[in-house]
Scaffold this motif. Structure first.
Motif, PDB file in Angstrom:
ATOM      1  N   VAL A   1       0.793  -1.229   0.000  1.00 54.38           N
ATOM      2  CA  VAL A   1       0.000   0.000   0.000  1.00 54.38           C
ATOM      3  C   VAL A   1       0.829   1.284   0.000  1.00 54.38           C
ATOM      4  O   VAL A   1       0.271   2.373  -0.114  1.00 54.38           O
ATOM      5  CB  VAL A   1      -1.019   0.039   1.159  1.00 54.38           C
ATOM      6  N   GLY A   2       2.132   1.174   0.132  1.00 51.51           N
ATOM      7  CA  GLY A   2       3.003   2.345   0.031  1.00 51.51           C
ATOM      8  C   GLY A   2       2.714   3.405   1.075  1.00 51.51           C
ATOM      9  O   GLY A   2       2.503   3.114   2.252  1.00 51.51           O
ATOM     10  N   ASP A   3       2.685   4.650   0.635  1.00 49.20           N
ATOM     11  CA  ASP A   3       2.526   5.789   1.538  1.00 49.20           C
ATOM     12  C   ASP A   3       1.135   5.890   2.152  1.00 49.20           C
ATOM     13  O   ASP A   3       0.926   6.698   3.068  1.00 49.20           O
ATOM     14  CB  ASP A   3       2.852   7.096   0.808  1.00 49.20           C
ATOM     15  N   GLU A   4       0.177   5.116   1.679  1.00 44.38           N
ATOM     16  CA  GLU A   4      -1.155   5.113   2.278  1.00 44.38           C
ATOM     17  C   GLU A   4      -1.159   4.431   3.644  1.00 44.38           C
ATOM     18  O   GLU A   4      -2.110   4.565   4.411  1.00 44.38           O
ATOM     19  CB  GLU A   4      -2.184   4.435   1.365  1.00 44.38           C
ATOM     20  N   LEU A   5      -0.096   3.684   3.982  1.00 47.34           N
ATOM     21  CA  LEU A   5      -0.020   3.008   5.277  1.00 47.34           C
ATOM     22  C   LEU A   5       0.059   4.046   6.394  1.00 47.34           C
ATOM     23  O   LEU A   5       0.912   4.917   6.386  1.00 47.34           O
ATOM     24  CB  LEU A   5       1.206   2.088   5.326  1.00 47.34           C
ATOM     25  N   ARG A   6      -0.857   3.943   7.346  1.00 48.64           N
ATOM     26  CA  ARG A   6      -0.881   4.840   8.499  1.00 48.64           C
ATOM     27  C   ARG A   6      -0.269   4.165   9.722  1.00 48.64           C
ATOM     28  O   ARG A   6       0.554   4.756  10.410  1.00 48.64           O
ATOM     29  CB  ARG A   6      -2.314   5.274   8.810  1.00 48.64           C
TER      30      ARG A   6
END
Length: 134
Positions: A31-36
């Protein structure tokens, strides 16, 4: 990437640094940078493995864990139904999503920004394969 180890429950980490890194890597790759955030849990332990640097550390991990542990029961409850086996859960919130994956007696919940549905399926598959190997 901010790798954190916030352990709640037992006095020592439930996972080795390598195991934690494998889970985070699987999520980041999918998920790349969408990971919170990414949190590992069992019946006895809650261990936050990743928290994105722009987020506050104010989440009630114990409260989340109590809710997400219901997944252990759900996994067995849905076994043998006409729906097929239980794979994962997605919860939708105003500011993002929570995906819960259960494998045996281990689970992970991952929070993300918005994504297309097929990316959630890829995320759950990647996390489950790492969980099964732990």
């Amino acid at each position: 990437m901010v790798l954190t180890h916030t352990i709640i429950g037992m006095a020592t980490a439930a996972l080795s640094s390598d195991q934690a890194a494998r889970l985070v890597r699987a999520a980041r790759t999918t998920v790349g940078d969408e990971l919170r955030s990414l949190t590992y849990f069992t019946e006895d332990v809650v261990e936050q493995l990743y928290l994105r640097s722009d987020l506050d550390r104010t989440a009630d991990l114990i409260g989340f864990a109590e809710n997400e542990r219901d997944g252990f029961h759900s996994k067995s409850l849905y076994r043998g139904t006409q729906l097929g086996s239980y794979d994962f859960t997605i919860r939708v919130f105003d500011n993002g999503y929570l995906t819960r994956v259960i494998a045996g007696d281990k689970g992970v919940w991952v929070t993300t920004d918005g994504m297309k549905i097929d990316r959630f399926e890829e995320l759950a598959s990647a996390i489950e394969s790492v969980l099964r190997a732990l």
